[in-house]
Design an enzyme around this catalytic site. Structure first.
Site, PDB file in Angstrom:
ATOM      1  N   SER A  68       3.285   0.124  -3.056  1.00  0.00           N
ATOM      2  CA  SER A  68       2.890   0.922  -1.901  1.00  0.00           C
ATOM      3  C   SER A  68       1.783   1.922  -2.207  1.00  0.00           C
ATOM      4  O   SER A  68       0.695   1.528  -2.588  1.00  0.00           O
ATOM      5  CB  SER A  68       4.126   1.616  -1.337  1.00  0.00           C
ATOM      6  OG  SER A  68       3.811   2.235  -0.131  1.00  0.00           O
ATOM      7  N   HIS A  69       2.078   3.216  -2.071  1.00  0.00           N
ATOM      8  CA  HIS A  69       1.051   4.249  -2.219  1.00  0.00           C
ATOM      9  C   HIS A  69       0.756   4.568  -3.686  1.00  0.00           C
ATOM     10  O   HIS A  69      -0.155   5.335  -3.964  1.00  0.00           O
ATOM     11  CB  HIS A  69       1.516   5.522  -1.512  1.00  0.00           C
ATOM     12  CG  HIS A  69       2.830   6.019  -2.033  1.00  0.00           C
ATOM     13  ND1 HIS A  69       4.010   5.366  -1.767  1.00  0.00           N
ATOM     14  CD2 HIS A  69       3.138   7.050  -2.841  1.00  0.00           C
ATOM     15  CE1 HIS A  69       5.004   5.995  -2.366  1.00  0.00           C
ATOM     16  NE2 HIS A  69       4.500   7.023  -3.027  1.00  0.00           N
ATOM     17  N   ASP A 106      -1.839   2.962   3.796  1.00  0.00           N
ATOM     18  CA  ASP A 106      -1.567   2.949   2.357  1.00  0.00           C
ATOM     19  C   ASP A 106      -1.699   1.550   1.757  1.00  0.00           C
ATOM     20  O   ASP A 106      -2.131   0.612   2.434  1.00  0.00           O
ATOM     21  CB  ASP A 106      -0.177   3.536   2.081  1.00  0.00           C
ATOM     22  CG  ASP A 106       0.937   2.599   2.526  1.00  0.00           C
ATOM     23  OD1 ASP A 106       0.701   1.803   3.441  1.00  0.00           O
ATOM     24  OD2 ASP A 106       2.038   2.669   1.947  1.00  0.00           O
ATOM     25  N   ASP A 120       0.232  -0.966   0.978  1.00  0.00           N
ATOM     26  CA  ASP A 120       0.846  -2.146   1.592  1.00  0.00           C
ATOM     27  C   ASP A 120       0.833  -2.100   3.118  1.00  0.00           C
ATOM     28  O   ASP A 120       1.471  -2.920   3.777  1.00  0.00           O
ATOM     29  CB  ASP A 120       2.270  -2.351   1.074  1.00  0.00           C
ATOM     30  CG  ASP A 120       3.185  -1.174   1.349  1.00  0.00           C
ATOM     31  OD1 ASP A 120       2.678  -0.040   1.463  1.00  0.00           O
ATOM     32  OD2 ASP A 120       4.408  -1.373   1.454  1.00  0.00           O
ATOM     33  N   ASP A 132       2.032   0.023   5.390  1.00  0.00           N
ATOM     34  CA  ASP A 132       3.133   0.468   6.249  1.00  0.00           C
ATOM     35  C   ASP A 132       3.039   1.948   6.622  1.00  0.00           C
ATOM     36  O   ASP A 132       3.783   2.415   7.480  1.00  0.00           O
ATOM     37  CB  ASP A 132       4.504   0.129   5.638  1.00  0.00           C
ATOM     38  CG  ASP A 132       4.711   0.672   4.248  1.00  0.00           C
ATOM     39  OD1 ASP A 132       3.813   1.354   3.727  1.00  0.00           O
ATOM     40  OD2 ASP A 132       5.792   0.405   3.679  1.00  0.00           O
ATOM     41  N   ARG A 133       2.130   2.689   5.985  1.00  0.00           N
ATOM     42  CA  ARG A 133       2.011   4.109   6.343  1.00  0.00           C
ATOM     43  C   ARG A 133       0.728   4.371   7.118  1.00  0.00           C
ATOM     44  O   ARG A 133      -0.212   3.584   7.053  1.00  0.00           O
ATOM     45  CB  ARG A 133       1.953   4.966   5.091  1.00  0.00           C
ATOM     46  CG  ARG A 133       3.159   4.888   4.260  1.00  0.00           C
ATOM     47  CD  ARG A 133       3.033   5.922   3.188  1.00  0.00           C
ATOM     48  NE  ARG A 133       4.137   5.822   2.258  1.00  0.00           N
ATOM     49  CZ  ARG A 133       4.462   6.785   1.438  1.00  0.00           C
ATOM     50  NH1 ARG A 133       3.754   7.899   1.416  1.00  0.00           N
ATOM     51  NH2 ARG A 133       5.468   6.637   0.615  1.00  0.00           N
ATOM     52  N   LYS A 187       8.198   0.216   8.450  1.00  0.00           N
ATOM     53  CA  LYS A 187       7.213   1.081   9.065  1.00  0.00           C
ATOM     54  C   LYS A 187       5.894   0.331   9.141  1.00  0.00           C
ATOM     55  O   LYS A 187       5.698  -0.639   8.427  1.00  0.00           O
ATOM     56  CB  LYS A 187       7.085   2.388   8.296  1.00  0.00           C
ATOM     57  CG  LYS A 187       6.867   2.283   6.803  1.00  0.00           C
ATOM     58  CD  LYS A 187       7.093   3.651   6.174  1.00  0.00           C
ATOM     59  CE  LYS A 187       6.755   3.692   4.698  1.00  0.00           C
ATOM     60  NZ  LYS A 187       7.793   3.128   3.839  1.00  0.00           N
TER      61      LYS A 187
HETATM   62  C1  VG1 Z   1       8.678   7.865  -0.571  1.00  0.00           C
HETATM   63  C2  VG1 Z   1       8.727   8.569   0.764  1.00  0.00           C
HETATM   64  C3  VG1 Z   1       9.659   7.839   1.713  1.00  0.00           C
HETATM   65  C4  VG1 Z   1       9.195   6.381   1.840  1.00  0.00           C
HETATM   66  C5  VG1 Z   1       9.105   5.747   0.469  1.00  0.00           C
HETATM   67  C6  VG1 Z   1       8.550   4.357   0.507  1.00  0.00           C
HETATM   68  O1  VG1 Z   1       9.956   7.866  -1.168  1.00  0.00           O
HETATM   69  O2  VG1 Z   1       9.149   9.910   0.598  1.00  0.00           O
HETATM   70  O3  VG1 Z   1       9.646   8.495   2.946  1.00  0.00           O
HETATM   71  O4  VG1 Z   1      10.081   5.645   2.627  1.00  0.00           O
HETATM   72  O5  VG1 Z   1       8.257   6.518  -0.374  1.00  0.00           O
HETATM   73  O6  VG1 Z   1       7.337   4.319   1.187  1.00  0.00           O
HETATM   74  P1  VG1 Z   1      10.396   8.923  -2.297  1.00  0.00           P
HETATM   75  O7  VG1 Z   1      11.754   8.494  -2.740  1.00  0.00           O
HETATM   76  O8  VG1 Z   1       9.359   8.846  -3.379  1.00  0.00           O
HETATM   77  O9  VG1 Z   1      10.365  10.271  -1.658  1.00  0.00           O
HETATM   78  V1  VG1 Z   1       6.177   3.203   0.786  1.00  0.00           V
HETATM   79  O10 VG1 Z   1       4.947   3.334   1.849  1.00  0.00           O
HETATM   80  O11 VG1 Z   1       6.096   3.531  -0.784  1.00  0.00           O
HETATM   81  O12 VG1 Z   1       6.907   1.637   0.892  1.00  0.00           O
HETATM   82 CO    CO Z   2       3.824   1.713   1.786  1.00  0.00          CO
END
Ligand code: VG1
Ligand code: CO
Length: 543
Positions: free
Chosen positions: A113-114, A277, A279, A281-282, A376
């Site tokens: 993801s990010h 981001d 992937d 989804d954000r 998302k």
């Molecule tokens: C983070 C965010 C959470 C989100 C998750 C995955 O998790 O706070 O809101 O759902 O990333 O998003 P954490 O445990 O690091 O706070 V993504 O866009 O990485 O699939």
């Molecule tokens: Co993501």
């Protein structure tokens, strides 16, 4: 082509976090690492024999090699079919849609993801269920248990499958169907939103900029925003997915998407800007001169979603993760909508969406989505915003100001302290946890604590219980502080401190967020002793 069974041993640390298993790419590329995790996943779902799976990723370094390994393992496991995005690309929401649309048995999404990508950065794998949503805790626990006891995995000895063109081939007895990653998703969006109205808005001179951050959303945003909606060439920037995301973090926030924020605060700002981001989804949404906090975005979308054809019948309810500001709760209360508070991570929304209890969901970390998929969805949020702007003919700033006047404003910020020593971070939260019962009634930075507890969640649909989901401190007057440790990092521990202040005095709706939040920020350090425990005097990232 021969199926072989490779002896292996459990590898420590393969416990999925908030969103799948994330590790340094070099760890994933180590001997048997990926194979062990995939075999454990297959075992945890009762094997893949005769099943159909979806496969794709965000294009980061190791994406394609990992996809080939997974195809060979799925074939060895007797899977009937794997539907793969062309070039092994699929955004997370597009994968979720394909899993649902094709009535498959689930899917594997290759993404951290990010988190940044590259040989020295991060890689990740997540499994999504037949409903299109992230595996719930009970399944990830089973996957983890399998990783601790497996002794071998099955894989086919075969050449790489050509994934560069749509079409169907076979691998052993398994069908590999390569699909255009964008087409089905774009059709879904066209069915939800008033594309004619958005097209007319853009044709009338409305300007926008979408930053795909060198990640997977580029092809989607170009096809939809430029191709279908007529935004001029160049409206979508950084649109070609790169294995290292151009060297940055594909995280749509004011830190990592600073050039976009600078553009929007400057004289040449277009009417609207957004970023997504790694992937897809954000989302981050900006108006001219204005950053929309993700929590406010969720509240605005909840208040206005009925303007889009896909939501014209109204919402069944809304849901937000616990640390997300309570702005959406105010919309729900005013509109008589059910409102749910879940732990962090999209997996907790799935049951509410499946049961028809909620239509819209969101997280403070720039995630918003609806029951159109079970993830998302960044571009979806952008399109819903554009639909609202096209219907109301208002600017982003006008919509926000009207929203705050109607519902009050939840000023919000999140402070992240990254790469802390894990034991230190845990000790700090243990210490605070022990003091929670004594906090109500005490005053910090002029604010009186109304309640203090550790959040736990009882799923109203399946009754499952999730403990230890963050420490929360509420103050008289509506302010709140939440502390929790990230479940997506790959180095040490990341402490997230979520800070919220509620204001409904009409003369105080336009403060600088740091001014409105100053007292709460001071209280957060006094209460937890962040500085004293960690030696850090300031957060690494403020969003
Ligand atoms: C983070 C965010 C959470 C989100 C998750 C995955 O998790 O706070 O809101 O759902 O990333 O998003 P954490 O445990 O690091 O706070 V993504 O866009 O990485 O699939
Ligand atoms: Co993501």
């Amino acid at each position: 082509m021969e199926k072989i069974t490779v002896p292996t041993r459990p590898i420590e640390g393969q416990k999925p976090g908030t969103s799948g298993l994330r590790k340094k790419t070099s760890v994933f590329m180590g001997p048997h690492y990926l194979e062990n995790f995939i075999q454990a996943t297959f075992s945890a779902i009762g094997g893949v024999a005769g099943k159909t799976l979806v496969l794709g990723g965000d294009g980061r370094y190791f994406n394609n090699q990992a996809a080939q390994v997974i195809l060979r393992m799925a074939a060895a496991g007797g899977a009937a079919r794997v539907i793969v995005g062309q070039d092994a690309l699929l955004s997370t929401p597009a994968a979720s849609h394909l899993i649902r649309k094709r009535a498959t048995d689930g899917g594997l999404i290759l993404s951290a993801s990010h988190n940044p990508g590259g040989p020295d950065e991060d890689f990740g794998v997540k499994f999504n269920m037949p409903n299109g949503g992230p595996a719930p805790e009970e399944v990830t626990a089973r996957i983890y248990a399998e990783t601790t006891r497996l002794t071998c995995y099955d894989i086919l000895e075969a050449q790489d499958v050509d994934l560069s063109q749509p079409g169907t081939t076979t691998l052993g007895g398994m069908v590999v169907e390569v699909v255009d990653p964008v087409a089905d998703y774009a059709a879904l969006m066209a069915g939800l939103f008033d594309f004619d109205a958005i097209r007319a808005l853009i044709a009338g001179g409305f300007t926008l900029r979408f930053d795909a951050m060198h990640a997977v959303t580029g092809p989607y945003a170009r096809a939809i925003l430029q191709g279908m909606l007529g935004a001029p060439e160049g409206s979508v920037i950084n649109a070609v997915p790169q294995p290292d995301f151009g060297g940055g973090h594909p995280d749509p926030n004011p830190i990592w998407a600073k050039p976009l924020v600078d553009l929007m605060m400057g004289p040449d700002a277009p009417d609207f800007a957004a970023a997504s981001d790694g992937d897809g989804d954000r989302n981050m949404v900006l108006g001219r001169g204005l950053y929309v906090t993700p929590s406010d975005s969720l509240a605005v979308l909840a208040a206005n979603a009925h303007l889009a054809p896909g939501y014209a019948a109204g919402l069944k309810g809304v849901a937000r993760s616990m640390p997300t500001s309570r702005a959406v709760d105010r919309v729900a209360a005013a509109r008589g909508l059910r409102c749910y508070e879940t732990p962090t991570g999209w997996k907790f929304f799935g049951n509410l969406l499946d049961a028809g209890r909620a239509t819209l969901c969101g997280e403070e970390s720039a995630g918003t989505g609806s029951d159109h998929v079970r993830e998302k969805d960044g571009l979806w949020a952008v399109l819903l915003w554009l639909n609202i702007l096209a219907s109301t003919k208002l600017s982003v700033a006008q919509i926000l100001h009207a929203h705050w006047r109607e519902f009050g404003r939840n000023y919000y910020t999140r402070h992240d302290y990254e790469a802390l020593d894990a034991a230190t971070a845990e000790a700090m939260l243990d210490d605070l946890r022990a003091r929670l019962p004594n906090l109500p009634g005490r005053v910090f930075a002029g604010r009186t604590v109304a309640s203090a507890d550790e959040f736990a969640y009882d799923d109203p649909v399946d009754g499952s219980h999730s403990a230890a989901q963050g420490l929360r401190i509420a103050f008289e007057g509506g302010a709140r502080i939440v502390y929790r440790l990230s479940g997506t990092g790959t180095v040490g521990a990341t402490l997230r401190v979520y800070l919220e202040e509620f204001v409904d005095d009409p003369d105080r709706l336009d403060l600088a967020p740091e001014t409105a939040l100053a007292a709460i920020i001071a209280a957060a350090d006094q209460i937890a002793g962040i500085r004293a425990h960690t030696g850090r005097s300031a957060p690494d990232v403020t969003t």
